[in-house]
Design a protein around this motif. Structure first.
Motif, short mmCIF file in Angstrom:
data_model
loop_
_atom_site.label_atom_id
_atom_site.label_comp_id
_atom_site.label_asym_id
_atom_site.label_seq_id
_atom_site.Cartn_x
_atom_site.Cartn_y
_atom_site.Cartn_z
N ARG A 9 46.50 110.11 23.74
CA ARG A 9 47.88 110.04 23.24
C ARG A 9 48.86 110.18 24.40
O ARG A 9 49.83 109.44 24.49
N ASP A 10 48.61 111.15 25.30
CA ASP A 10 49.48 111.33 26.46
C ASP A 10 49.51 110.08 27.32
O ASP A 10 50.55 109.68 27.82
N LYS A 11 48.35 109.46 27.50
CA LYS A 11 48.27 108.24 28.29
C LYS A 11 49.10 107.14 27.64
O LYS A 11 49.84 106.42 28.32
N ILE A 12 49.00 107.01 26.32
CA ILE A 12 49.76 105.99 25.61
C ILE A 12 51.25 106.23 25.78
O ILE A 12 52.01 105.30 26.08
N PHE A 13 51.70 107.49 25.62
CA PHE A 13 53.12 107.82 25.82
C PHE A 13 53.56 107.48 27.24
O PHE A 13 54.61 106.88 27.45
N GLU A 14 52.74 107.85 28.22
CA GLU A 14 53.08 107.60 29.62
C GLU A 14 53.20 106.09 29.87
O GLU A 14 54.15 105.63 30.50
N MET A 15 52.25 105.33 29.35
CA MET A 15 52.31 103.89 29.55
C MET A 15 53.52 103.30 28.82
O MET A 15 54.24 102.47 29.39
N LEU A 16 53.76 103.72 27.58
CA LEU A 16 54.87 103.18 26.80
C LEU A 16 56.21 103.41 27.49
O LEU A 16 57.07 102.53 27.50
N ARG A 17 56.37 104.56 28.11
CA ARG A 17 57.64 104.86 28.82
C ARG A 17 57.84 103.95 30.03
O ARG A 17 58.94 103.87 30.55
N GLY A 18 56.79 103.27 30.47
CA GLY A 18 56.90 102.36 31.60
C GLY A 18 57.46 100.99 31.23
O GLY A 18 57.67 100.14 32.10
N PHE A 19 57.70 100.75 29.95
CA PHE A 19 58.21 99.47 29.49
C PHE A 19 59.62 99.65 28.95
O PHE A 19 59.88 100.60 28.21
N ASP A 20 60.53 98.75 29.29
CA ASP A 20 61.86 98.80 28.67
C ASP A 20 62.05 97.64 27.70
O ASP A 20 62.76 97.76 26.73
N THR A 21 61.37 96.54 27.93
CA THR A 21 61.41 95.40 27.02
C THR A 21 59.98 95.08 26.59
O THR A 21 59.07 95.06 27.42
N VAL A 22 59.81 94.86 25.31
CA VAL A 22 58.48 94.60 24.73
C VAL A 22 58.59 93.41 23.79
O VAL A 22 59.69 92.95 23.48
N MET A 23 57.48 92.94 23.30
CA MET A 23 57.46 91.91 22.26
C MET A 23 57.22 92.59 20.93
O MET A 23 56.25 93.32 20.77
N LEU A 24 58.13 92.36 19.98
CA LEU A 24 57.98 92.85 18.62
C LEU A 24 57.46 91.69 17.78
O LEU A 24 58.06 90.61 17.76
N VAL A 25 56.35 91.91 17.09
CA VAL A 25 55.72 90.85 16.29
C VAL A 25 55.79 91.25 14.81
O VAL A 25 55.39 92.35 14.44
N THR A 26 56.30 90.33 14.01
CA THR A 26 56.40 90.52 12.56
C THR A 26 55.71 89.32 11.89
O THR A 26 55.42 88.32 12.53
N ALA A 27 55.49 89.45 10.58
CA ALA A 27 54.91 88.34 9.82
C ALA A 27 56.01 87.63 9.06
O ALA A 27 56.79 88.25 8.34
#
Length: 168
Positions: A9-27
């Motif tokens: 979980r900590d790794k995921i948080f750390e990695m997520l904070r490294g991104f400012d723009t992401v791709m949001l995918v919806t159906a």
């Protein structure tokens, strides 16, 4: 984020904070997946929820109203990848909008933080998967890839610091 191994979980948080723009995918209404770049405005340290600004009449708002299943896809160069799947929700909370507001958002919301069309889109992640080839992980991956190439097998990148799949 509710469960999962604390270190992952900590790794995921750390990695997520490294991104400012992401791709949001919806159906979409026909089941076709729709992706678009979105700028992260906040990541909740307690829940792991990811917050974005959006217009109340945007296509993604209608898609989430019909099907709340969403994905957030992140990539950094060729070294870090993160995928979150979860539930998307549209929130009208003017005080939180003002708290998160930054002036560059005026490009999309000319009336500023009090724009009547401005809404918060929050993604509550349920599952995360990461591939991390940064730093020493890159060297480890290159070694595994070379070993696999020579032996005619596949690289061994099971659960660990380099790759993980974590229910949240």
């Amino acid at each position: 984020m509710r469960g999962g191994d604390v270190s992952q979980r900590d790794k995921i948080f750390e990695m997520l904070r490294g991104f400012d723009t992401v791709m949001l995918v919806t159906a979409g209404p026909d089941g076709r997946m729709e992706g678009r770049p979105m700028q992260i405005v906040d990541i909740d340290d307690r829940t792991g929820n990811v917050w974005f600004f959006t217009g109340r009449d945007s296509r993604k708002v209608h898609e989430i109203s019909d099907n709340a299943q969403v994905a957030v896809v992140c990539q950094q160069e060729r070294s870090a990848y993160l995928s979150l799947s979860g539930i998307g929700m549209i929130v009208h909370e003017p005080s939180r909008v003002r708290q998160l507001w930054r002036e560059p958002f005026r490009t999309w919301f000319p009336a500023g933080p009090d724009d009547p069309d401005l809404r918060l889109l929050v993604v509550e992640p349920r599952l995360a998967e990461y591939w991390d080839n940064r730093g020493t992980n890159r060297l480890e991956y290159m070694f595994e890839a070379a070993k696999a190439y020579v032996s005619g097998s596949r690289p061994d990148v099971d659960q660990g610091d380099q790759h993980g799949r974590v229910p949240l």
